[in-house]
Design an enzyme around this catalytic site. Sequence first.
Site, mmCIF file in Angstrom:
data_model
loop_
_atom_site.group_PDB
_atom_site.id
_atom_site.type_symbol
_atom_site.label_atom_id
_atom_site.label_comp_id
_atom_site.label_asym_id
_atom_site.label_seq_id
_atom_site.Cartn_x
_atom_site.Cartn_y
_atom_site.Cartn_z
ATOM 1 N N ASP A 1 -6.564 6.912 12.423
ATOM 2 C CA ASP A 1 -5.157 7.245 12.238
ATOM 3 C C ASP A 1 -4.952 8.502 11.407
ATOM 4 O OD1 ASP A 1 -4.097 5.284 13.828
ATOM 5 O OD2 ASP A 1 -3.805 3.844 12.215
ATOM 6 N N ARG B 1 1.167 6.991 16.842
ATOM 7 C CA ARG B 1 0.976 7.930 15.737
ATOM 8 C C ARG B 1 1.618 9.294 15.968
ATOM 9 N NH1 ARG B 1 0.839 3.472 13.368
ATOM 10 N NH2 ARG B 1 -1.155 2.725 12.545
ATOM 11 N N ASP C 1 0.818 -1.209 0.000
ATOM 12 C CA ASP C 1 0.000 0.000 0.000
ATOM 13 C C ASP C 1 0.855 1.263 0.000
ATOM 14 O OD1 ASP C 1 -2.140 -1.664 -0.010
ATOM 15 O OD2 ASP C 1 -2.949 -1.067 1.929
ATOM 16 N N SER D 1 -6.329 -7.148 8.496
ATOM 17 C CA SER D 1 -5.267 -6.137 8.447
ATOM 18 C C SER D 1 -4.563 -6.088 9.794
ATOM 19 C CB SER D 1 -5.869 -4.772 8.107
ATOM 20 O OG SER D 1 -4.891 -3.765 8.178
#
Length: 410
Positions: free
Chosen positions: A127, A98, A16, A181
Amino acid sequence: MSAPKKVVLAYSGGLDTSIILKWLQTEYGCEVITFTADLGQGEELEPAREKAILLGIKPENIHIVDVREEFVRDFVFPMFRANAVYEGQYLLGTSIARPLISKHLVEIAHRHGADAVAHGATGKGNDQVRFELSAYALDPSIKVIAPWREWDLTSRTRLLEFAEQNQIPIAKNKRGEAPFSVDANLLHTSSEGRVLENPADEAPDYVAQRIVRAEDAPDQPEFIEITYERGDPVAINGVAMSPATLLTALNEYGARHGIGMLDFVENRFVGMKSRGLYETPGGTIMLEAHRGVEQITLDAGSGHLKDSLMPRYAELIYNGFWFSPEREMLQALIDKSQEHVTGTVRLKLYKGSVRTVARWSDHTLYSEKHVTFEEDAGAYDQKDAAGFIRLNALRLKLIATRNARVAAKG
C-alpha cells in the site's frame, strides 16, 4: 525533506491513524487536515470526525467523503472490463482502492494549499507503494510522509504508550494483540497477519467478515440475471441500478451463498510473500457474469488478445501503477473491446459457487445455424475444412520432413 507546514492525512479514525495524526503534530508542528473515504467499508464514519476534533483538528479541516459511486464507476468497473485477476486468483480489492484515496488526498491538498500528504501504510507492504506512486503521478511536487518508515514506535507497546501520553482514546479491544488485521471496502474485505501468518495453518472460521461458510449457505440454489452494457453491469433481474448500488446487491447475493472466499499466498511488490484471506462476493459474481456475456459478444481475436494482456494489466494495478501511461494505454484497448459487450447473463448461485447457465444478446456472434448438428441449410460447407487443414499442416509437414532427413544423415 524540509518540515511540512500543512499535511493531508488519510484518516480512518482508528487507533493507528489517530496516533499518526498526533505524531505529525508533535514531530513537525504542522497543521493536519484529515480525509476519510467512505468506500463502503460498512463502518460508521462520524466517529472519525469526533475523534479528529478531539485531537485538535478544525472542523473545516475534516473531510469525510462518500466515494462509493466514484469507486465502483471509475475504478472497479474499468478493472472488471479487463477481467483482471492477480496471480490467477486475487481480484485486487485492496489494490484498486488506493489510487482513489491518493487522488482525493492530492485534490484536498491543492484546495487547502497543503505541501504534503500522509498515509498509515507500513514499510513492509504494497500500500505504501500504491499511495505514493499515485500521489507523485498526480502531483510530482507533493511531499509524502510515511510515519511507519520514520518513527521509533516500532512495537505495539510503544504505540499504546504514545497514545496514553497524548490522551488518545484506546478502545478496550486494542489493548491486547489483535487476532488479525482487516481492510474493507465495497469490493472486498481482506484479513492478514497474526493467526493468518503461517500458511500451513488453516484460517479459523471467525476470520471471515462478510461471507457465510459454503456449508452453511442455503440448500437451494438461487438464480439471478445481470444485464451488461458496453462491458459494465447495469441491472439485476431487470432492475436498473447505479454502480455502487449494483455491487452492494451482488455482495448480498454472494455473501448469502458463501461465494467469493479466497485463502491466498501472494507475491508482494516489495519482494516478500504474504498470506491473506480475501472475501469478494459481488466481484466474484461480476467476473463470472462478465465472462459469460463476453463469450457470445467478443470475437476470438479480441478475446484472446485481451486475455493475454490481462496478467500485465492486473500486475500494474497490484503494483500501484493505476495512473501510469501503460495502464491507460491498456485501458483504451480494453474499452475498445467492450463496444459490443452488451447482453444478459443468467447465473446459478449455490454453496460457494457461481456458474453461468444462460446468456443472450442482440450483439451476439453466436450463430446456431452454423454450429448446429442438424441440417444447416448450406450455412457452412464442411468441404472447406479440408483446404484449411492442408494449409495449416504445411508448415508442420515441412518441419517433420526436415527432421527425418537430418536424423537419417546423422
